[in-house]
Design a protein around this motif. Structure first.
Motif, PDB file in Angstrom:
ATOM      1  N   TYR A   1      43.450  57.780  41.584  1.00  0.00           N
ATOM      2  CA  TYR A   1      42.276  57.083  41.071  1.00  0.00           C
ATOM      3  C   TYR A   1      42.459  56.675  39.612  1.00  0.00           C
ATOM      4  O   TYR A   1      43.155  57.357  38.850  1.00  0.00           O
TER       5      TYR A   1
ATOM      6  N   LEU B   1      38.097  53.561  40.158  1.00  0.00           N
ATOM      7  CA  LEU B   1      38.676  52.743  41.226  1.00  0.00           C
ATOM      8  C   LEU B   1      39.698  53.550  42.005  1.00  0.00           C
ATOM      9  O   LEU B   1      40.404  54.396  41.440  1.00  0.00           O
TER      10      LEU B   1
ATOM     11  N   TRP C   1      33.567  53.859  35.186  1.00  0.00           N
ATOM     12  CA  TRP C   1      33.653  53.706  36.631  1.00  0.00           C
ATOM     13  C   TRP C   1      35.026  54.191  37.101  1.00  0.00           C
ATOM     14  O   TRP C   1      35.949  54.362  36.302  1.00  0.00           O
TER      15      TRP C   1
ATOM     16  N   ARG D   1      30.416  54.424  39.791  1.00  0.00           N
ATOM     17  CA  ARG D   1      30.157  53.857  38.477  1.00  0.00           C
ATOM     18  C   ARG D   1      28.825  54.362  37.954  1.00  0.00           C
ATOM     19  O   ARG D   1      27.949  54.783  38.715  1.00  0.00           O
TER      20      ARG D   1
ATOM     21  N   ARG E   1      42.115  49.445  45.394  1.00  0.00           N
ATOM     22  CA  ARG E   1      41.417  48.729  44.329  1.00  0.00           C
ATOM     23  C   ARG E   1      39.907  48.695  44.564  1.00  0.00           C
ATOM     24  O   ARG E   1      39.196  47.893  43.956  1.00  0.00           O
ATOM     25  N   GLU E   2      39.397  49.560  45.417  1.00  0.00           N
ATOM     26  CA  GLU E   2      37.966  49.607  45.720  1.00  0.00           C
ATOM     27  C   GLU E   2      37.235  50.492  44.712  1.00  0.00           C
ATOM     28  O   GLU E   2      37.790  51.483  44.214  1.00  0.00           O
ATOM     29  N   LEU E   3      35.958  50.140  44.461  1.00  0.00           N
ATOM     30  CA  LEU E   3      35.122  50.959  43.581  1.00  0.00           C
ATOM     31  C   LEU E   3      34.751  52.259  44.279  1.00  0.00           C
ATOM     32  O   LEU E   3      34.333  52.254  45.440  1.00  0.00           O
TER      33      LEU E   3
ATOM     34  N   TYR F   1      35.308  45.218  37.549  1.00  0.00           N
ATOM     35  CA  TYR F   1      35.841  46.575  37.721  1.00  0.00           C
ATOM     36  C   TYR F   1      37.365  46.588  37.642  1.00  0.00           C
ATOM     37  O   TYR F   1      37.957  47.454  37.001  1.00  0.00           O
ATOM     38  N   ASP F   2      38.017  45.639  38.301  1.00  0.00           N
ATOM     39  CA  ASP F   2      39.486  45.610  38.310  1.00  0.00           C
ATOM     40  C   ASP F   2      39.976  44.570  37.301  1.00  0.00           C
ATOM     41  O   ASP F   2      40.705  43.635  37.644  1.00  0.00           O
TER      42      ASP F   2
END
Length: 589
Positions: A126, A87, A85, A97, A92-94, A300-301
């Motif tokens: 990114y 970010l 994925w 993925r 810090r947003e997706l 994700y983070d």
């Protein structure tokens, strides 16, 4: 010291700016992650100087679960166990993925998933992640048990898994710059140093606390990642006012967003405005699923798992903040390190209204508490606070470890604090994982305001409980008849307060008053006039005003062969200290 900290913040802001400009400055145009290990998060990144379409080729692993009924909180809704994925490094947003919906299967194996497409991404920096875990199998196919899947699990697991793992990778082409893991981690460190508080890099069963003083009103971004599911939180954080212990913010499960990976991964992101004052930030971890060792797909983070509080530029003055040091506050009541089958009580008296902080750890499950505390007002003999299950949250360790930390206001008066434990799972005798703070198993009460007036608090001694008492038989044992004589010089209204045991219209532990001269019964504790006294349903109490003429009297109390003070065969009443009977004088207006 203060200006040194201000300069450090300015330097850090400058470094973050420089890092963002230099981010991914290694000159290549193709990014690649290969040789994917199990249970070890892979990280690299890239930058784009303008919006463009990048080419992504990635191979991972996944399997569709047709029947949602067989999902668990450990499952990933995207049905992947090896996936990549992207970010946005700043927000810090997706961005993207791999999922079952945007990948195709491969002829080599039904578990291999392939992504091969271009996606348009705005200019920016990114981070690219890849996670792989040994899949959690289901033995069902379209809701029916599958012998084929069971056979594969038992006899083919290692062979297909090892072969498929060699195929996993991600390759991103047409990027402007590429950066390595170490540079991204330096960028993360700069973000944490910029924050007012950053409780990250957490471990299983860890409890962290950090505070700050704020001299000007400021607006902050709260960014928290933890673990919650179906109304309960397991890895969670909260913020309190250090002066009043009032809870300012917390990771409420109903406000959580999906954080990616396993369903239980939760995200809280909110802006809050804080007035000048002192604040504590807390985060607690249970005994599993942490950056040390994820037991399901990570969020994700993942590297910011925990809580970060950052001032918002233009709405926060960096010079207005400084660290808050812990201060030792003498507790009003402290009953901790409690073992099995304990029943403790301790009283105190307030000469003025006061806010108190109640901090208690006990045992509870499915809405019921087994090790818990409560407070009784000794003037009314009513329970005014109790450690009920819905007041508690996870205390770390086993799920049944429960914690309450709240502030209440008490009027001037006398109070008795109780704590009871059952026959298992207690301090130094745990039958499951202990809480993160095991020495505090029990209850502690503090003044909520560190600047409290010490003269307003007194330990309650035995003689202080005897105000307005004419006669008293309490804390009675089994199988005895007690009596105490008293005399009234004039016709008097008395208050009779009694706690005993009764069931089915019959009393087993009860009291009465006889005339010493005539021998007739002047008053009796009968079942019909009693009400529930808390705890077991058979605990009964009566609180009644009775008129007696001048004369000599005998106060009696009878107990049967079970369920008495400190030898309960069921839950004790709310006011166990007064189990028995007390006669008070009623003062005229």
């Amino acid at each position: 010291m203060f200006w040194e900290k201000v300069m450090r913040v300015i330097v850090l802001l400058f470094l973050i700016h420089i890092l963002s400009l230099l981010l991914f400055a290694q000159g290549t145009r193709e990014l690649e992650i290969t040789n994917i290990p199990i249970d070890e998060l892979q990280l690299t990144g890239f930058t784009l100087r303008s919006e463009k379409a990048v080419s992504i080729k990635a191979v991972g692993g996944g399997e569709k679960v047709e029947n949602e009924e067989y999902r668990s909180f450990m499952a990933d809704p995207n049905n992947m166990f090896a996936f990549a994925w992207i970010l946005n490094a700043k927000s810090r947003e997706l961005v993207w993925r791999m999922s079952l919906n945007n990948t195709r299967s491969d002829k080599k194996s039904s578990f291999i998933r392939v992504f091969d497409d271009k996606i348009k991404i705005p200019a920016g920096e990114y981070e690219v992640y890849y996670s792989a875990r040994i899949p959690d199998y289901t033995f069902f196919d379209d809701g029916f048990f599958s012998f084929g899947k069971l056979f594969n699990k038992l006899f083919k697991n290692k062979e297909w898994y090892e072969e498929n793992r060699e195929d996993w990778y991600i390759r991103i082409q047409n990027v402007d710059e590429v950066i390595d893991r170490e540079t991204i981690l330096k960028f993360h460190k700069a973000l944490r140093n910029q924050a007012a508080v950053a409780l990250t890099d957490l471990h299983d069963s860890e409890f962290r606390q950090e505070g700050f003083n704020l001299t000007k009103t400021g607006t902050f971004s709260v960014y928290a990642l933890g673990e919650s599911y179906r109304g309960e939180t397991f890895d969670y954080g909260w913020i309190v006012n250090a002066s009043t212990s009032e809870k300012i913010w917390e990771t409420m499960p109903e406000k959580a967003e999906y954080a990616g990976g396993a369903q239980k991964n939760s995200l809280w992101r909110e802006n809050i405005t804080l007035p000048p004052g002192s604040y504590w930030v807390y985060f607690v971890m249970d005994d599993s699923h942490s950056p040390d060792a994820w037991n399901a797909n990570p969020p994700y983070d993942a590297l910011f798992y925990g809580i970060t509080l950052t001032g918002i530029a233009g709405k926060f003055d960096p010079k207005s903040i400084e660290p808050l040091l812990k201060q030792k506050v003498q507790p009003i009541v402290e009953m901790i390190r409690l073992g099995d089958d304990e029943f403790l009580q301790e009283g105190f008296k307030l000469s003025a209204p006061m806010q108190i902080r109640i901090y208690a750890i006990g045992e509870g499950r499915k809405g019921e508490m087994f090790d818990y505390g409560w407070i009784v007002d000794l003037e009314t003999n009513e329970k005014i606070w109790e450690m009920t299950y819905n007041r508690t949250r996870s205390a770390g360790g086993a799920d049944k470890n429960r914690l309450v930390d709240e502030v209440i206001t008490l009027a001037a008066g006398s109070y008795m604090v109780y704590f009871v434990t059952d026959d298992s799972h207690s301090f130094d005798n745990w039958n499951q994982a202990p809480p993160y703070n095991p020495v505090n198993w029990g209850i502690t009460i503090y003044p909520a305001d560190p600047k409290f007036n010490k003269d307003n608090i007194q330990k309650l001694q035995e003689d202080a409980l005897a105000e307005n008492i004419i006669a008293q038989i309490i804390r009675v044992s089994e199988g005895r008849i007690y009596q105490e004589r008293f005399e009234l010089k004039r016709d008097t209204e008395i208050r009779v307060y009694a706690i005993g045991e009764g069931d089915w219209d019959e009393m087993y532990d009860y009291g009465w008053i006889e005339s010493a001269d005539r021998g007739n019964k002047e008053w009796e504790m009968i079942y019909e006039k009693t009400r529930w006294a808390g705890g077991a349903k058979k605990n009964r109490k009566i609180d009644q005003i009775v008129h007696l003429p001048a004369g000599k009297y005998i106060l009696f109390y009878n107990t049967d062969d079970s369920h008495s003070f400190n030898d309960w065969n069921a839950d004790p009443p709310d006011d166990p200290y007064h189990y028995g009977i007390t006669v008070y004088s009623v003062e005229s207006d």
